[in-house]
Design a protein around this motif. Structure first.
Motif: not given
Length: 768
Positions: A9-19
């Motif tokens: 879940x943390x990895x998915x959240x970081x991927x969403x906020x990266x842009x």
């Protein structure tokens, strides 16, 4: 299993906020800096400036103080740009603003230095002449002042005679004359005697380092006899410098000085006048500049003087005779030349040292050091060709012949460059070797507009060693005569308002082209109200002249002229009829010259000339009475049948390389003043005694070239474009004129490439 799920879940959240992460970081950083800046501004505003309460202290650097509320202080509005609207009073008549011709005049710039030389009856033809021959041409403006009445002026000198030889009166009149005629034109005034030798270049360099805003009285300071110990006057024998501001302040007191001050010496009288009325004493040093002088003893040998004071002197006094003046000039010229050579060597050494630090390194060092690199052509059309020469002949002649004798300036140039090559070789290799010239094997030269004249010499030399052994060898040397300082040639002032008198000679062969000439003349001069007039010269053959009452060959032209005079009521186009078998240009001009005033500006035109305002203005500007005549080189279009070969010509613009050429063989057009022509024609008449056969072999250009001392300005004129037409060459003229006319016709057919293409197409047609 909860651990891996949380990590995913943390990895998915970081991927969403990266842009959007850079945007968030940028906003955070910007807000932080804004808060820091606001806190600094508030803390700075709490500091109190020292000074009276309620008033801000002065700012550093002379800035204007501001009010407590941040508004501009008193006088701050002067620095704000303001738009001043244009307003003209309708009740006042409109007056055209006259602008000066040169921006220097409008801005109030002054010339740098004016020099006055005081002379006398005993020294006018001796020392004054020596001053004129040595240093006069180094000063921008120099005048001689004397007290003689109706003195005979030596050649090349401008003399002002006051008519009173009393020294004090001469000084008074000289100062008054300088103020009246040159007080508003120059910044500095240098006054010297004719027994003074002044180093002109040093004096000019001195005034460039002095401020013109001060009252300057600079020279060799001397004490008054029995006077105030503090006051000094400038010794006239060593020259002295006066600023323009001092001259303007002194002029109102000159009359009082003449009446109240008694003195035997004019320089002492002037110094007393300046001290009494202006309170300014003579100084020998000002603004870090020293006025060095040297007093010559009797029987002085300038060549043996080695004192440092003598070498650094701006002026030397007294000079007893002309020979000593010339020897001093030679000595100081040698000193200046040695200093210049030493400065060149120092600069070359600095260039060598700095070149190693550049990106290109020592490979970017050009030869000679300090001179521009040779021109690099970008195409074969820009290649500068070399001219081959020997000691006797030149193989690139001005008239186009393959070989001609080396003479005049070219011969002197070759001799000088060979001597310079030998001097440089001996300077480099002596005492080990001593070279002498046997023969010039090959010589090449070319003019490079970026650096100067370049030479390559193949010399056959005899080298002699210290022991006396000799050997013959061939050596190639390269030399450059660099372009020196550009000098502006002074020219008299001319105006574009001068009336131009066009003269058009017409023969029977020219009738087909007259209509086009008159149409262009009416459109470009009469319609535009240009200050130009036209005179036609009808040249009748003797046979046509006998039948003029029955059949006038020029009747059609006269009818066209009548129509023009009806259309333009204020215009009159006169004509002159001449009967001759040989229409010599000089004979025809003799007739026209007698019928016009001496101050008439003639433009001798041809029937193929298309008159325009642009060229007429250049005719006015390039022709100067008693100074210069103008012979333009018109642009001749090629034969369209050969150039385009059935294709339609380009309607926009003219390609000079394809559509035509400047006809250097034609001298039909000329601009000159009638007075200059009459002067040259008088000298010609005295030389040839009006021999008709000689006049038939000459043109107006030859008259000015051989029988006048005027400048002959020969230049290409893009404003004179002539359509192609096959000129009729009169075989009754001289062989040279006839041959030149034939060559002009042949060269005006087409360019070499067009002629080659025409021959190629003809051969192809014949082969098929």
């Amino acid at each position: 299993s909860a651990g891996p799920t949380t990590a995913m879940r943390l990895a998915a959240l970081l991927a969403t906020l990266r842009p959007v992460l850079p945007l968030v970081l940028g906003l955070s950083l910007g807000c932080s800096l804004s808060l820091l800046r606001a806190s600094w501004s508030q803390s700075g505003g709490e500091e109190q400036c020292s000074g009276p309460p309620g008033r801000a202290g002065p700012l550093a650097g002379g800035a204007r103080p501001e009010e407590a509320d941040g508004g501009p202080g008193p006088g701050h509005e002067d620095f704000r740009p303001r738009i001043v609207p244009y307003y003209r009073d309708p009740n006042k008549p409109y007056k055209k603003v006259l602008r000066t011709r040169y921006i220097q005049t409008e801005l109030g710039f002054h010339e740098r230095l004016f020099v006055a030389v005081l002379t006398s009856k005993a020294t006018l033809n001796t020392l004054a002449v020596a001053v004129n021959k040595t240093v006069a041409h180094h000063f921008p403006r120099l005048l001689y002042f004397t007290g003689l009445r109706s003195a005979k002026v030596p050649h090349g000198m401008v003399l002002v005679a006051h008519g009173d030889e009393r020294p004090i009166w001469l000084m008074y009149e000289t100062m008054h004359y300088i103020h009246q005629h040159f007080g508003s034109d120059y910044d500095w005034f240098y006054i010297m005697q004719d027994d003074t030798y002044a180093q002109a270049e040093q004096v000019k360099a001195l005034v460039t380092h002095l401020s013109i805003n001060q009252d300057v009285y600079l020279g060799r300071a001397e004490e008054f006899i029995g006077g105030d110990e503090q006051a000094r006057y400038c010794h006239g024998g060593f020259g002295y410098l006066i600023s323009r501001s001092l001259l303007l302040k002194l002029h109102p007191h000159l009359d009082s000085c003449r009446n109240e001050i008694l003195s035997v010496r004019p320089d002492e009288w002037l110094g007393r006048c300046i001290i009494d009325f202006l309170g300014i004493t003579c100084v020998s040093q000002l603004q870090g500049q020293h006025y060095h002088t040297y007093e010559l003893a009797k029987n002085t040998e300038p060549e043996k003087e080695e004192e440092e004071e003598f070498q650094a002197a701006l002026s030397v006094h007294p000079v007893s005779d002309m020979t000593l003046m010339y020897r001093l000039h030679k000595h100081f010229s040698r000193i200046q030349l040695d200093r210049a050579y030493q400065e060149i060597q120092d600069l070359q050494m600095q260039i060598r040292n700095l070149t190693s630090l550049t990106p290109s390194g020592e490979a970017g060092l050009t030869w000679p050091v300090g001179i521009n690199a040779p021109f690099l052509p970008k195409s074969r059309f820009e290649v500068i060709s070399w001219d081959y020469f020997t000691e006797q002949h030149l193989f690139s002649c001005p008239d186009g012949s393959p070989k001609c004798e080396l003479s005049g300036a070219s011969k002197a140039d070759v001799s000088e460059i060979i001597d310079s090559a030998l001097e440089q070789l001996n300077r480099r290799y002596q005492p080990l070797l001593r070279f002498s010239k046997r023969q010039l094997l090959n010589g090449y030269r070319r003019f490079d507009p970026t650096r100067g004249m370049e030479y390559t010499l193949d010399l056959l030399l005899e080298a002699v060693t210290q022991k006396g052994h000799s050997h013959v060898l061939a050596k190639r040397v390269s030399l450059v005569r660099p372009l020196s300082k550009v000098e502006i040639i002074p020219m008299p002032y001319v105006t574009e308002a001068t009336r131009v008198q066009l003269v058009l000679p017409l023969t029977v062969q020219d009738l087909d082209f007259v209509a086009n000439f008159l149409d262009m003349f009416a459109m470009n001069t009469l319609d535009t109200h240009d200050n130009a007039l036209l005179t036609l010269l009808f040249i009748y053959h003797p046979y046509d002249a006998q039948r003029v009452s029955q059949v006038d060959v020029f009747a059609g032209v006269k009818a066209m002229v009548g129509e023009l005079e009806k259309r333009y009521a204020e215009v009159k186009i006169p004509w002159i009829s001449v009967k001759t078998e040989v229409p010599s240009q000089v004979k025809l001009m003799d007739i026209v010259s007698k019928k016009h005033p001496v101050d008439t500006l003639f433009f001798l035109a041809s029937v193929w000339t298309e008159i325009n305002m642009e060229f007429l203005n250049r005719c006015r500007m390039n022709t100067i009475s008693n100074w210069q005549v103008f012979f333009p080189v018109h642009f001749q279009e090629f034969n369209p049948a050969l150039v385009y070969r059935g294709e339609q010509a380009a309607s926009s613009g003219t390609d000079f390389l394809r559509d035509g050429h400047f006809d250097r063989r034609s001298f039909a057009e000329a601009c000159f003043y009638n007075s200059d022509y009459m002067t040259a024609r008088t000298k010609l008449a005295a030389d040839i005694l009006d021999q008709d056969e000689v006049l038939e072999s000459m043109e107006v250009f030859d008259v000015f070239l051989h029988y006048s001392g005027l400048h002959l300005f020969r230049a290409v004129e893009p404003g004179l474009v002539q359509k192609y037409a096959l000129r009729s060459c009169n075989p009754r003229l001289s062989e040279e004129l006839y041959h030149r006319c034939v060559l002009s016709n042949l060269e005006g057919l087409a360019s070499r490439s067009h002629l080659a293409m025409a021959l190629f197409e003809q051969e192809q047609a014949n082969s098929t």
